[in-house]
Design a protein around this motif. Structure first.
Motif, short mmCIF file in Angstrom:
data_model
loop_
_atom_site.label_atom_id
_atom_site.label_comp_id
_atom_site.label_asym_id
_atom_site.label_seq_id
_atom_site.Cartn_x
_atom_site.Cartn_y
_atom_site.Cartn_z
N ASP A 30 43.34 34.95 33.88
CA ASP A 30 43.72 33.54 34.00
C ASP A 30 43.55 32.96 35.40
O ASP A 30 43.97 31.83 35.65
CB ASP A 30 45.17 33.31 33.54
N GLU A 31 42.92 33.70 36.31
CA GLU A 31 42.68 33.20 37.65
C GLU A 31 41.23 32.73 37.79
O GLU A 31 40.36 33.09 37.00
CB GLU A 31 42.99 34.28 38.69
N THR A 32 40.95 31.93 38.81
CA THR A 32 39.60 31.42 39.05
C THR A 32 39.09 31.79 40.44
O THR A 32 38.02 31.35 40.83
CB THR A 32 39.57 29.89 38.88
N THR A 33 39.86 32.57 41.18
CA THR A 33 39.40 33.10 42.46
C THR A 33 39.35 34.61 42.36
O THR A 33 39.98 35.21 41.48
CB THR A 33 40.32 32.66 43.62
N GLN A 34 38.61 35.23 43.28
CA GLN A 34 38.27 36.63 43.12
C GLN A 34 38.75 37.51 44.28
O GLN A 34 38.94 37.05 45.39
CB GLN A 34 36.75 36.80 42.98
N THR B 44 38.14 39.21 38.97
CA THR B 44 38.94 38.03 38.68
C THR B 44 40.14 38.45 37.82
O THR B 44 39.95 38.88 36.68
CB THR B 44 38.13 36.97 37.93
N ARG C 36 53.02 34.50 36.52
CA ARG C 36 51.97 35.52 36.45
C ARG C 36 51.51 35.87 37.87
O ARG C 36 51.73 35.13 38.83
CB ARG C 36 50.80 35.03 35.61
N CYS C 37 50.84 37.01 37.98
CA CYS C 37 50.29 37.43 39.26
C CYS C 37 49.04 36.61 39.56
O CYS C 37 48.11 36.55 38.75
CB CYS C 37 49.90 38.90 39.21
N HIS C 38 49.01 35.97 40.72
CA HIS C 38 47.85 35.22 41.14
C HIS C 38 46.96 36.10 42.02
O HIS C 38 47.39 37.15 42.51
CB HIS C 38 48.27 33.97 41.91
N THR C 39 45.73 35.68 42.21
CA THR C 39 44.77 36.48 42.97
C THR C 39 45.31 36.87 44.33
O THR C 39 45.18 38.03 44.77
CB THR C 39 43.44 35.72 43.13
N GLN C 40 45.97 35.93 45.01
CA GLN C 40 46.47 36.21 46.36
C GLN C 40 47.64 37.19 46.36
O GLN C 40 48.02 37.70 47.41
CB GLN C 40 46.88 34.92 47.06
#
Length: 245
Positions: free
Chosen positions: A210-214, A207, A93-97
């Motif tokens: 499913d990510e926890t950083t913004q 957000t 999946r695509c992460h925040t970064q």
């Protein structure tokens, strides 16, 4: 067909925050941004054609900004659903970064006390990744301090898996009221002061599902959001524009 009981449960929820707020209150705690809802509610990748009816499988439109000659391992827009599903299975999946965000007004959407904004997430990484579900959001004032925020998941479209190639985008339509007061809004101002239902939001924390950083991006243009920051957000769809715009 899509499990209607599952979808009604998802749509009936309000925003989810990193600190876990109730569906009825949902005003964001100071410094805590809502967490988007996504692939935790579905397996990573797309179910095979043998387990999901064709009508419920993602179509070619779920591949955002497909190039004419995709990189090896990336599904192309003219592949069959079954072929694309097999290729995407197991794609991270695509992460925040991996993403950038923008939050801009939808021109011509203002009317009857409501307006829509377009939330766009763009894959800035060098790899194919997937995104699925709803974004989490937290309004911020000019000093980047949290404002009341109440994100409600809209039933405008069903959740679906979206593949983002590098440079590809997914978008959500976010509806809000900038000027019609609701429950919990500020009272009448002192004489000579301009009244607004809530403090103006200049930025927004986003957000990804499913990510926890913004990610932090500007609210363009800046706006109050009435009813204690009530925003109705659609599920993310492929492309740079959310549904029904």
């Amino acid at each position: 067909m899509i499990d209607t009981k599952f979808m009604s449960t998802v749509i009936g929820l309000a925003c989810v925050t990193a600190v876990g707020l109730s569906a009825t209150g949902c005003a964001a705690a100071a410094g805590a941004a809502p967490v988007g809802s996504g692939q935790s509610a579905a397996p990573l990748g797309v179910p095979s054609s043998s387990t999901v009816p064709a009508s419920a499988q993602p179509s070619g439109a779920a591949l955002s900004n497909a190039p004419s000659s995709p990189a090896a391992g990336a599904p192309s827009a003219n592949q069959s659903t079954a072929a694309a599903s097999g290729t995407a299975s197991g794609t991270a999946r695509c992460h925040t970064q991996d993403l950038s965000a923008s939050f801009t007004v939808v021109n011509g959407s203002a009317g009857a006390g409501n307006i829509s904004y377009n939330l766009r997430l763009t894959n800035t990484s060098g790899r194919l990744c997937t995104i699925y579900g709803f974004p989490g959001m937290l309004l911020l004032n000019a000093r980047h301090q949290p404002l009341p925020t109440n994100v409600v998941w809209d039933s405008l479209v069903a959740k679906r898996l979206v593949w983002l190639i590098p440079g590809g985008s997914a978008a959500s339509t976010v509806r809000l009221s900038p000027d019609v007061p609701g429950a919990g809004d500020n009272g009448t101002p002192a004489p000579g002061q301009q009244w607004t239902c809530e403090p103006t939001a200049y930025d927004i924390e986003v957000t990804p599902p499913d990510e926890t950083t913004q990610l932090v991006t500007a609210v363009a243009p800046a706006t109050p959001v009435c009813s204690r920051g009530m925003m109705q957000a659609s599920a993310l769809i492929a492309g740079g524009t959310g549904p029904n715009q």
